[in-house]
Design an enzyme around this catalytic site. Structure first.
Site, short mmCIF file in Angstrom:
data_model
loop_
_atom_site.label_atom_id
_atom_site.label_comp_id
_atom_site.label_asym_id
_atom_site.label_seq_id
_atom_site.Cartn_x
_atom_site.Cartn_y
_atom_site.Cartn_z
N ASP A 51 43.14 47.77 29.89
CA ASP A 51 43.44 46.58 29.10
C ASP A 51 43.63 45.37 30.00
O ASP A 51 44.33 45.44 31.02
CB ASP A 51 44.70 46.78 28.27
CG ASP A 51 45.12 45.50 27.57
OD1 ASP A 51 44.43 45.11 26.60
OD2 ASP A 51 46.10 44.86 28.00
N TYR A 56 45.49 36.58 32.26
CA TYR A 56 45.95 37.17 33.51
C TYR A 56 45.17 36.57 34.69
O TYR A 56 44.08 37.00 35.02
CB TYR A 56 45.78 38.68 33.49
CG TYR A 56 46.44 39.39 32.32
CD1 TYR A 56 47.55 38.83 31.67
CD2 TYR A 56 45.97 40.61 31.86
CE1 TYR A 56 48.14 39.47 30.60
CE2 TYR A 56 46.57 41.27 30.80
CZ TYR A 56 47.65 40.70 30.17
OH TYR A 56 48.24 41.34 29.11
N LYS A 82 41.55 40.18 25.26
CA LYS A 82 42.27 39.43 24.25
C LYS A 82 41.64 38.06 24.01
O LYS A 82 40.97 37.52 24.89
CB LYS A 82 43.74 39.29 24.67
CG LYS A 82 44.38 40.66 24.96
CD LYS A 82 45.81 40.54 25.42
CE LYS A 82 46.38 41.91 25.76
NZ LYS A 82 45.86 42.42 27.05
#
Length: 325
Positions: A51, A56, A82
């Protein structure tokens, strides 16, 4: 490694998954070689679900994960990322959002259908794939945005965002979708409007914070929605114990939280179980939980946590520790 089904889909994920926030240089810089080493170790130990998110390191984590996944057969792993933050070329920064030396990208929130699809396509490029198995709507909710800003973001998501996710799934570009959040309330609210396959829930179904038990677990069971659990250490305190400087939800732990953690640690010590081991095993008690997310940039930490999860620990032991609070 054992696999579990995601919702009512045909997608299965390993019971332990690898979270890639550290690969975006969360709080400290990690060398590229070290990121590839920890990913290789996760693969060697049987993890096949990874994930990540554009958030990030402003794309850095996705790029590093993509470098590793390009060396694997596409049908051998599951990857999730995401949407909700859209990146664009920008200036280089020393830090951004807690990430050191992020990629030189600017970011804006966009939960509309067009914004979600644009973010999805960007992520595909960084990850080196044309399909993404699970797409999470990232950080929707008042926990991240506050009430006023979140109202507009939620309108975007409900007006066109959910429909676009359903189109991407129907077209085979994604296999499942849901939310990646730190709060229960927004999950329940969105579930009134959309059927979610899975929720990546951080910090709300842990040995220390069981607030998801109040209503969300029952709703997930009723609708066939799986949970992936992140933040199983509540950002630190369940790994370190109630030591000076312990953190809870990314901030210094209050005295109340320190006291609760102390009671849990005392009970764990009586049972001959490290507190961190109990925290890792806790979420696996719930049938709605498909995977426990481990995030680290260090091979040693990954091995320690996987060894703890592989140690036999009866449900009665965990129940006894959990009863301390």
């Amino acid at each position: 490694m054992k696999t579990n089904r995601i919702g009512q889909t045909d997608l299965r994920v390993t019971e332990v998954s690898f979270g890639c926030s550290a690969l975006g240089n969360l709080y400290r810089r990690i060398e590229d070689a070290d990121t590839q080493a920890v990913l290789a170790r996760a693969w060697q130990r049987g993890i096949r679900y990874f994930d990540t998110a554009p958030h990030y390191g402003r794309g850095l984590s996705e790029a590093r994960l993509g470098k590793f996944l390009r060396q694997q057969d596409r049908d051998q792993y599951v990857v999730s990322t995401k949407v909700g933050r859209l990146l664009s070329p920008g200036q280089q920064r020393d830090t951004a959002d807690g990430f050191v030396d992020p990629l030189p990208n600017d970011v804006r929130y966009d939960y509309s259908g067009d914004g979600i699809e644009a973010a999805f396509e960007q992520s595909c490029e960084r990850l080196g794939t044309s399909t993404i198995d699970i797409l999470y709507v990232h950080d929707i909710g008042e926990y991240c945005h506050g009430a006023e800003a979140n109202a507009g973001h939620l309108d975007q998501l409900l007006d066109s965002g959910i429909a676009r996710l359903e189109q991407l799934k129907a077209g085979g570009r994604i296999r499942a979708f849901g939310l990646g959040v730190n709060e229960n309330e927004i999950c329940l609210r969105i579930m009134e409007h959309a059927r979610l396959n899975v929720i990546l829930l951080a910090g709300r179904l842990t040995l220390l914070d069981r607030s998801a038990e109040d209503a969300l677990l029952a709703r997930c069971e009723a609708e066939g929605t799986s949970l992936v659990l992140g933040g199983v250490f509540n950002s630190g305190i369940l790994a370190t114990g109630p030591v000076e400087g312990a953190t809870y939800d990314y901030a210094p732990a209050s005295q109340k939280i320190l006291d609760q953690a102390q009671r849990l640690q005392d009970r764990a010590t009586e049972a001959g179980v490290p507190l961190a081991t109990a925290a890792l095993h806790f979420g696996l008690r719930y049938p709605q939980v498909a995977s426990i997310l481990l995030g680290t940039g260090k091979v040693r930490s990954l091995d320690r946590n996987l060894d703890a999860l592989e140690s036999p620990l009866g449900s009665g032991v965990i129940d006894g520790i959990a009863a301390a609070i």
